[in-house]
Write a protein that holds these residues in place. Structure first.
Motif, mmCIF file in Angstrom:
data_model
loop_
_atom_site.group_PDB
_atom_site.id
_atom_site.type_symbol
_atom_site.label_atom_id
_atom_site.label_comp_id
_atom_site.label_asym_id
_atom_site.label_seq_id
_atom_site.Cartn_x
_atom_site.Cartn_y
_atom_site.Cartn_z
ATOM 1 N N VAL A 132 -25.852 -59.994 38.730
ATOM 2 C CA VAL A 132 -24.476 -59.562 38.938
ATOM 3 C C VAL A 132 -23.545 -60.694 38.521
ATOM 4 N N GLN A 133 -22.366 -60.338 38.057
ATOM 5 C CA GLN A 133 -21.384 -61.341 37.657
ATOM 6 C C GLN A 133 -20.703 -61.934 38.888
ATOM 7 N N PRO A 134 -20.210 -63.150 38.770
ATOM 8 C CA PRO A 134 -19.445 -63.729 39.884
ATOM 9 C C PRO A 134 -18.305 -62.808 40.310
ATOM 10 N N THR B 142 -27.159 -67.375 44.191
ATOM 11 C CA THR B 142 -28.394 -67.092 43.464
ATOM 12 C C THR B 142 -29.594 -67.626 44.232
ATOM 13 N N ALA B 143 -30.549 -66.744 44.507
ATOM 14 C CA ALA B 143 -31.714 -67.109 45.318
ATOM 15 C C ALA B 143 -32.647 -65.903 45.399
ATOM 16 N N VAL B 144 -33.833 -66.149 45.941
ATOM 17 C CA VAL B 144 -34.690 -65.049 46.369
ATOM 18 C C VAL B 144 -34.340 -64.764 47.828
ATOM 19 N N SER C 258 -18.087 -60.500 46.817
ATOM 20 C CA SER C 258 -17.502 -61.741 46.287
ATOM 21 C C SER C 258 -18.604 -62.771 45.997
ATOM 22 N N LEU C 259 -19.612 -62.326 45.300
ATOM 23 C CA LEU C 259 -20.764 -63.188 45.057
ATOM 24 C C LEU C 259 -20.395 -64.376 44.178
ATOM 25 N N LYS C 260 -21.055 -65.489 44.466
ATOM 26 C CA LYS C 260 -20.836 -66.738 43.750
ATOM 27 C C LYS C 260 -22.139 -67.196 43.104
ATOM 28 N N PRO C 261 -22.068 -68.003 42.062
ATOM 29 C CA PRO C 261 -23.314 -68.504 41.459
ATOM 30 C C PRO C 261 -24.233 -69.191 42.471
ATOM 31 N N GLN D 185 -35.026 -60.963 44.055
ATOM 32 C CA GLN D 185 -34.233 -61.969 43.344
ATOM 33 C C GLN D 185 -32.790 -61.490 43.180
ATOM 34 N N VAL D 186 -31.866 -62.356 43.543
ATOM 35 C CA VAL D 186 -30.443 -62.130 43.289
ATOM 36 C C VAL D 186 -29.968 -63.245 42.376
ATOM 37 N N THR D 187 -29.407 -62.869 41.243
ATOM 38 C CA THR D 187 -28.882 -63.833 40.286
ATOM 39 C C THR D 187 -27.415 -63.528 40.040
#
Length: 115
Positions: A12-14, A91-93, A85-88, A110-112
């Motif tokens: 997903v994008q920031p 990123t994690a499992v 409001s995801l941020k870089p 996984q979330v990237t």
């Protein structure tokens, strides 16, 4: 036996959103608190959010408070993590967890977060 199966991860994008799900089986779901953890390479697993068995007061890591929401549907034996409001750095499992005579973990999803 206890089984926890996560789903919903992805790229997903920031600024974007994702909803993770964790389907639980093998125990009386409503009796237990459920947790979401996350882990990045070289770091310890971090507690992200927790919710009691019958809902009620939830707890969040400071880094996600106000952006993530944990919820559960005891009729479906499922716990969710809504991530906005995801941020870089998110990123994690991501792992679903329950403490029932010891720790039980799902396989992780996984979330990237990247542009």
């Amino acid at each position: 036996q206890v089984q926890l199966v996560e789903s919903g991860g992805g790229l997903v994008q920031p600024g974007g959103s994702l909803r993770l799900s964790c389907a639980a089986s093998g125990f009386t779901f409503r009796r237990y608190s459920m947790n979401w953890y996350r882990q990045t390479p070289g770091k310890e697993r971090e507690l992200v959010a927790s919710i009691p068995g019958t809902g009620g007061t939830t707890n969040y890591a400071a880094s996600v408070k106000g952006r993530f929401t944990i919820s559960r549907d005891n009729a479906k034996n499922t716990v969710y993590l809504q991530m906005n409001s995801l941020k870089p750095e998110d990123t994690a499992v991501y792992y679903c967890n329950a403490w029932i005579n010891g720790a039980h973990w799902g396989q992780g999803t996984q979330v990237t977060v990247s542009s």
